[in-house]
Every structure is written in structure tokens, then in C-alpha cells.
Design an enzyme around this catalytic site. Sequence first.
Site: not given
Ligand code: CP
Length: 304
Positions: A51, A80, A129
Amino acid sequence: MKSLIDIRDLTTGEIDELLTTALDIIAHPDRYARKCCGKKLATLFFEPSTRTRLSFEAAMYELGGSVLGFSEAQSSSAAKGESVADTVRVVSYFADIIAMRHPKEGAPLVASMRATVPVINAGDGGHNHPTQTLTDLLTIWREKGRFENLTIGLCGDLKFGRTVHSLIAAMSRYAGVKFVLISPDELRLPGYIQTDIMERNGIPYEETTDLAATMPALDVLYMTRVQRERFFNEADYVRLKDSYVLTPAKLETAREDLCIMHPLPRVNEISVAVDDDPRAAYFRQVLNGKYIRMALILKLLEVD
Ligand code: CP
């Protein structure tokens, strides 16, 4: 030049501005189709993603820009031994903005100190995140129409679930928000988030292992996957992975206007039988991720 490393890098006013832009993009996509002509986004993904990486790429293409990058560390010179700092110095010559995912907490922060273009944290280890949180905020806004006076159940792996950590930091700004933290004892929310964010902001919360008992009180239920990749011991993962499995039967006591969210990927924590329930917002949530990332790219590139 501004980067986005932690959701707390954004003021509440800036979050409002991003949401307003995203809603305008949804209403008038044609107006945005050439906003980033000639601009390049680099997606540097040292950890798997579907995503986040693809929605960043789709976002830049829909703004008329282009994309370069890699989707695994092994196909970059990190294999590397090249450092993150050197990688982003180099990529800054090729791209106008960087979205980076890395398994090590703090790697995107280090990158932002070395890059000469804005860096977006697309997920760092079990830490943060922030673009998932912007996605979640747009989803809550579109599904519930408000941020205030919501009781939000966060269920599953609250220890390693970085999306939960960032969402708490964001939602703790709004009046009347209450959190219910639902997890096995081993996967409780880290103490520093309770003390530094919730208690410091006077946000009420309760901890429980019992999803069923708390279900009737929830406005939002945010399910999470047990983060296998963060466990040191496979046996512990196997023991905990199915602690919570949301089924239609378990939703019988839920509110009619409950909003069910999940950052995805899902493994087993929401039965596919829930997918057709109109309260299941998790696939609409994915699409919101593209719109809010379009808004974020425009903001960080200072495109009018
Ligand atoms: N929600 C999310 O971060 O999904 P992915 O790990 O697929 O990016």
C-alpha cells in the site's frame, strides 16, 4: 525544506490543511493532474510494502510527476554496505522528494539530516508511520465527520504496531477523545506512549484484554496485525497471532455507526466475512492513502 518524520512534526493547522487539500483532490482530480510535472519522487523501501509504496507512486503519477526507486534493500547498494546517509545524499541528486521505509527506528530521521530534499518517513521499524496516520485521519473524517468526542478501540499488537503509535499521537490533540487499548499482556502499548503522549495531554484511556466487553462503547475499532517481523521468537508469534479475530458474530453488540479500520495487510485478525459489512472501512482507508499522500507531496514540494 521540510521533511515528515513523525506525525508530531505537523501542527493541527497543517493537518487540517492537508485534509482540506485531500478532500479537494477527491472532488476535483483534474485540477491536480499536472501540479507536479517535471518533479520526481524517489521511493526507497528497505522493507516490504504494498500500500504505502504503491500509493506514493500512484499519488505522484496522478500529480503528473514521475517516480524512481527500489522496493527492497537487496536491490540497492545497501546490500554492499552503503549507509542510509550516503544513499540519500546520492538520491537527492536524482529526485525532488524521497519516501523512505526502513526496518531501523530513526533511519528516516538520519536520512532527513543528510538529504538535500524533503524526506517522508514511510514507516521505521516498530516506531512511527506518519503517512498511515494521515490516511487514518482522512478516513475517520470521511467516515465519522469529526475527530472530537470519539471512543477509539485499538486492538492487537500495540507494542510493535507503529501505526497505532502515530495514530495515538495525532488523535490525542482532539477534545473528548478516549482510547481503549485492547491487547494481550505481552503486546501492550509501550509505556512511553502512555506517559509522554496520553497522560501528558490528559487523554483518558483504559487497558483491557477483552474485546467483546468493550465493543458496545466504541465509535472506531482499529484492528492491527501481530507484527511477526518484530518478534525474536517464532513460538511467541504463533502463540499470540490469533489473539483477536473479528467476526460478524463479535460485531453483534457493536454500534450501527461503528467504523472498522485496519492499516492492512490483514492476516487473520478480521474475518473476510466482515468485509461486506458497511461498517468495514479498511479498503476505503487504502484509497484515502493515495489522496492524502498527493496532498502531502504538494505541501512538501511547496506546490501552490
Ligand atoms: N499499511 C501499510 O503500511 O501497508 P504496507 O506495508 O503494504 O505498505
